[in-house]
Write an enzyme that holds these catalytic residues in place. Structure first.
Site, short mmCIF file in Angstrom:
data_model
loop_
_atom_site.label_atom_id
_atom_site.label_comp_id
_atom_site.label_asym_id
_atom_site.label_seq_id
_atom_site.Cartn_x
_atom_site.Cartn_y
_atom_site.Cartn_z
N HIS A 1 0.86 -1.01 -0.12
CA HIS A 1 0.09 0.14 0.14
C HIS A 1 0.76 1.25 0.09
CE1 HIS A 1 -3.90 1.97 1.30
NE2 HIS A 1 -3.20 2.81 0.96
N HIS B 1 -8.08 -5.73 7.33
CA HIS B 1 -7.84 -4.84 8.38
C HIS B 1 -8.15 -5.42 9.80
CE1 HIS B 1 -7.05 -0.47 8.82
NE2 HIS B 1 -7.41 -0.81 10.03
N GLU C 1 -2.67 -1.68 -3.12
CA GLU C 1 -3.70 -0.77 -2.70
C GLU C 1 -3.42 0.55 -2.49
OE1 GLU C 1 -5.15 -4.00 1.07
OE2 GLU C 1 -4.03 -2.25 1.52
#
Length: 237
Positions: free
Chosen positions: A43, A190, A70
């Site tokens: 990410h 998450h 991401e």
């Protein structure tokens, strides 16, 4: 089996904290794949405080499983994804200064924007996923963007797991059922951990992939990276 994609941002954070190349991100990614991970997630953020844009280019050359990038689809991010052409791009609506992702997309309000971005990635052969809260309206909106998958934002589940797991999992069950009916693949991530991932996986139908980074790396400090990767794989069978 639900696939495990290991988010390696925290490895890059540790490297960047001292400069140089220790730990060696590319070597650790190769090891993680050897230990059995079926994907690698990164990410990159605009300030490159952990994963750098060059890391994405370098990882594309060595990842042998699936590379998932991401991020918020700002122009710089879109250009990177089109250059690297990962297996999957996951669109996340985080602000520039966000410490970590903290909300899913409003897929109704942002439908036209998401459709345009997703169309660009799809035309380049990149699988697309949208980060969403477990809200049926947002799942329905995601289906109208042309996305291949959604990634369910699981922080609320993780926070409530220890005390009210049955209530915490219910909106995710409903969102996943709707997503499947609408033809969307289902990812999740998450704050999933060794403690809570098996219950989540066992209750969410058609779960294709989980992306886990922070918990996995923290657990590895105690138990060892190879052991932890294999422990996750066992829970995801």
């Amino acid at each position: 089996m639900t696939k495990l994609s290991v988010n390696v941002n925290k490895i890059a954070t540790l490297r960047n904290s001292r400069g140089g190349n220790v730990p060696d991100l590319l070597k650790m990614v190769a090891d993680i794949e050897e230990f059995g991970s079926q994907g690698i997630t990164i990410h990159p953020r605009p300030d490159e405080r952990h994963i750098r844009y060059q890391d994405a280019r370098d990882l594309k050359k060595i990842v042998t499983t699936e590379l998932n990038i991401e991020g918020n689809p700002i122009p710089k991010f879109i250009d990177l994804v089109l250059e690297v052409k990962p297996t999957q791009v996951t669109l996340v609506p985080d602000s520039v200064d966000a410490i970590t992702s903290n909300a899913g997309w409003d897929t109704i309000k942002n439908r036209d924007f998401l459709k345009e971005v997703i169309s660009t990635f799809s035309e380049n052969g990149i699988r697309t996923s949208i980060f969403v809260d477990p809200d049926n309206q947002m799942v329905g909106g995601a289906a109208e963007t042309g996305a291949d998958r959604i990634e369910l934002y699981t922080e609320s589940y993780a926070k409530s797991y220890a005390t009210t797991r049955k209530n915490a999992i219910e909106p995710f069950v409903n969102a996943a059922d709707l997503a499947h009916k609408l033809g969307l693949g289902i990812n999740a991530g998450h704050d999933l951990s060794l403690e809570n991932v098996a219950y989540f996986k066992n209750n969410i139908g058609h779960l294709l992939e989980v992306s886990i980074g922070h918990a996995l790396i923290c657990e590895s400090l105690y138990l060892g990276l190879e052991n932890v990767v294999r422990m996750y794989l066992n829970k995801l069978k």
